[in-house]
Design an enzyme around this catalytic site. Structure first.
Site, PDB file in Angstrom:
ATOM      1  N   ASP A   1      71.628 -90.084 -11.645  1.00 31.40           N
ATOM      2  CA  ASP A   1      72.550 -89.662 -12.993  1.00 31.40           C
ATOM      3  C   ASP A   1      71.995 -90.683 -14.003  1.00 31.40           C
ATOM      4  O   ASP A   1      72.835 -91.221 -14.463  1.00 31.40           O
ATOM      5  CB  ASP A   1      73.906 -90.125 -12.420  1.00 31.40           C
ATOM      6  CG  ASP A   1      75.100 -89.531 -13.466  1.00 31.40           C
ATOM      7  OD1 ASP A   1      74.582 -88.392 -14.271  1.00 31.40           O
ATOM      8  OD2 ASP A   1      76.072 -90.038 -13.552  1.00 31.40           O
TER       9      ASP A   1
ATOM     10  N   THR B   1      87.557 -96.789 -14.239  1.00 25.75           N
ATOM     11  CA  THR B   1      87.750 -97.175 -15.574  1.00 25.75           C
ATOM     12  C   THR B   1      87.272 -98.627 -15.600  1.00 25.75           C
ATOM     13  O   THR B   1      87.210 -99.419 -14.732  1.00 25.75           O
ATOM     14  CB  THR B   1      89.329 -97.477 -15.640  1.00 25.75           C
ATOM     15  OG1 THR B   1      89.796 -96.211 -15.580  1.00 25.75           O
ATOM     16  CG2 THR B   1      89.513 -97.762 -16.983  1.00 25.75           C
ATOM     17  N   VAL B   2      86.468 -98.833 -16.669  1.00 22.89           N
ATOM     18  CA  VAL B   2      85.938-100.321 -16.793  1.00 22.89           C
ATOM     19  C   VAL B   2      86.540-101.215 -18.013  1.00 22.89           C
ATOM     20  O   VAL B   2      86.894-100.647 -19.097  1.00 22.89           O
ATOM     21  CB  VAL B   2      84.343-100.095 -17.413  1.00 22.89           C
ATOM     22  CG1 VAL B   2      83.743-101.628 -17.294  1.00 22.89           C
ATOM     23  CG2 VAL B   2      83.761 -99.289 -16.137  1.00 22.89           C
TER      24      VAL B   2
ATOM     25  N   LYS C   1      85.093-103.123 -13.141  1.00 23.81           N
ATOM     26  CA  LYS C   1      85.332-101.485 -12.858  1.00 23.81           C
ATOM     27  C   LYS C   1      86.327-101.178 -11.719  1.00 23.81           C
ATOM     28  O   LYS C   1      86.043-101.794 -10.489  1.00 23.81           O
ATOM     29  CB  LYS C   1      83.729-101.079 -12.557  1.00 23.81           C
ATOM     30  CG  LYS C   1      83.730 -99.552 -12.131  1.00 23.81           C
ATOM     31  CD  LYS C   1      82.399 -99.083 -11.862  1.00 23.81           C
ATOM     32  CE  LYS C   1      82.105 -97.488 -11.810  1.00 23.81           C
ATOM     33  NZ  LYS C   1      80.723 -97.122 -11.441  1.00 23.81           N
TER      34      LYS C   1
END
Length: 383
Positions: free
Chosen positions: A116, A3-4, A19
């Protein structure tokens, strides 16, 4: 995976991105992956990449360490949200694509594959009002070093299904060309405003193994050729990140925003003017008329007609010209020479003996026209 948060660096007084990894994924393999991401991000320094400021772990809960990264806060939106809000023009796409290709060329030179590339991992950072947005690539969480220790099991897929390269979908070895394929799908999605291979992970992965991406023809041959090359089925047929950047940079400068050199702007090699001997000033044609070369057509600086025959140097042409002149002309030249010698002699005598009275050198008696000229010359050179 993480989660940021937007956080405040109390020591430096700046806003940062924090992060915080999920402790539920903190098994041995995931911890190694997180450590690899920290080491990887700490070694990177490029304007097209999100900068890592600090790293550590939150150990307040026993048995549940939570690694964290303190990173540069990009005050903007990601490319996914931008596509949902409004279309991306070809001019903007050329700037975004060139910046991403430059960042990939940098990480590929270090032996790193991102693995990615997708719109959600492309942040658009505003620079100045009115300037194009600067793309920044983030989330190297599943990157790995080429030929390094694998952090995933052989034959597994790692990445976002809609943007996997064919070799990723097959679970094969991958290289920098895999990132180029994913970037090609991102560019294509910006043009079409829809995902090329939608569906669940299996459907999306299998679809690219059976058909090539459909590139719209209305983009023009340059854009079409570039995206098709980037999304070629064979990795060996895809261009490098440096080549993609060069093509997109030229698109930024092109009036029609197409990759490649702008039409009509090819470098032209002009013919060099032929070498000509130096022209003495005041050269005449023997009749008292100054001779000049004819003007060249169109104001050009070189001779455009057939080659001219070679001419001897200027000093060697004077005897021939004198032979072609008449008797009067030769006499005039002789008188000029005599006058010049007399003037030089008088000047030398005046300088060497300033106190002595001027001496008039008598000339031999000469009859006719030549004698009259000598008499006038003698009178002119008297002090």
């Amino acid at each position: 995976m993480a989660t940021v948060y937007t956080a405040r660096d109390m020591n430096l007084g700046r806003s940062v991105a924090l992060k915080l990894f999920d402790p539920r994924l903190a098994d041995a393999d995931e911890l190694r992956r997180q450590d690899a991401e920290i080491e990887l991000l700490a070694s990177l320094n490029h304007p097209g990449l999100v900068t890592l400021f600090d790293a550590g772990a939150d150990n307040r809960i026993p048995g549940e360490p939570r690694p964290f990264l303190t990173m540069e806060l990009v005050d903007g939106e990601d490319l996914r949200d931008r596509l949902r809000r409004s279309p991306v023009t070809l001019e903007e796409l050329a700037v975004i694509g060139a910046g991403l290709a430059d960042a990939l060329a940098y990480v590929h030179s270090l032996g790193i594959i991102h693995r990615d590339i997708k719109p959600a991992n492309i942040l658009l950072a505003p620079v100045r009002a009115g300037d194009p947005l600067r793309p920044k690539l983030t989330d190297f969480g599943i990157a790995r070093i080429i030929d390094g220790t694998r952090l995933t099991a052989t034959g597994t897929m790692v990445g976002t299904a809609a943007y996997l390269s064919p070799e990723q979908a097959r679970g094969s070895d991958i290289g920098p060309a895999s990132d180029i394929y994913s970037l090609g799908l991102v560019l294509l999605e910006c043009v079409k405003r829809e995902i090329e291979y939608p569906g669940n992970a299996v459907e999306s992965a299998v679809a690219r193994l059976h058909r090539q991406p459909a590139v719209p023809e209305h983009l023009g041959p340059e854009w079409t050729q570039l995206i098709r090359a980037m999304t070629a089925a064979l990795p060996s047929e895809r261009p490098s990140a440096t080549a993609v950047e060069a093509a997109l940079r030229s698109a930024v400068a092109s009036p029609v925003s197409t990759p490649g050199l702008p039409a009509g702007m090819d470098t032209q090699v002009l013919p060099a003017p032929p070498a000509r001997p130096p022209q003495l000033p005041g050269t005449g044609d023997g009749n008292g008329t100054l001779r000049m070369d004819p003007p060249l057509p169109g104001g050009a600086s070189g001779h455009t007609g057939p080659p001219r025959p070679g001419r001897p140097p200027a000093p060697s042409r004077w005897p021939a010209r004198l032979r072609r002149t008449g008797r009067r002309t030769r006499i005039a030249v002789a008188l000029a020479g005599v006058a010049l010698l007399g003037a030089i002699s008088a000047g030398a005598i005046a300088l060497s003996v300033p106190e002595a009275p001027a001496v008039v050198v008598p000339y031999p008696a000469v009859t006719g026209s030549l004698g009259e000229h000598l008499k006038q010359l003698q009178e002119n050179v008297q002090p």
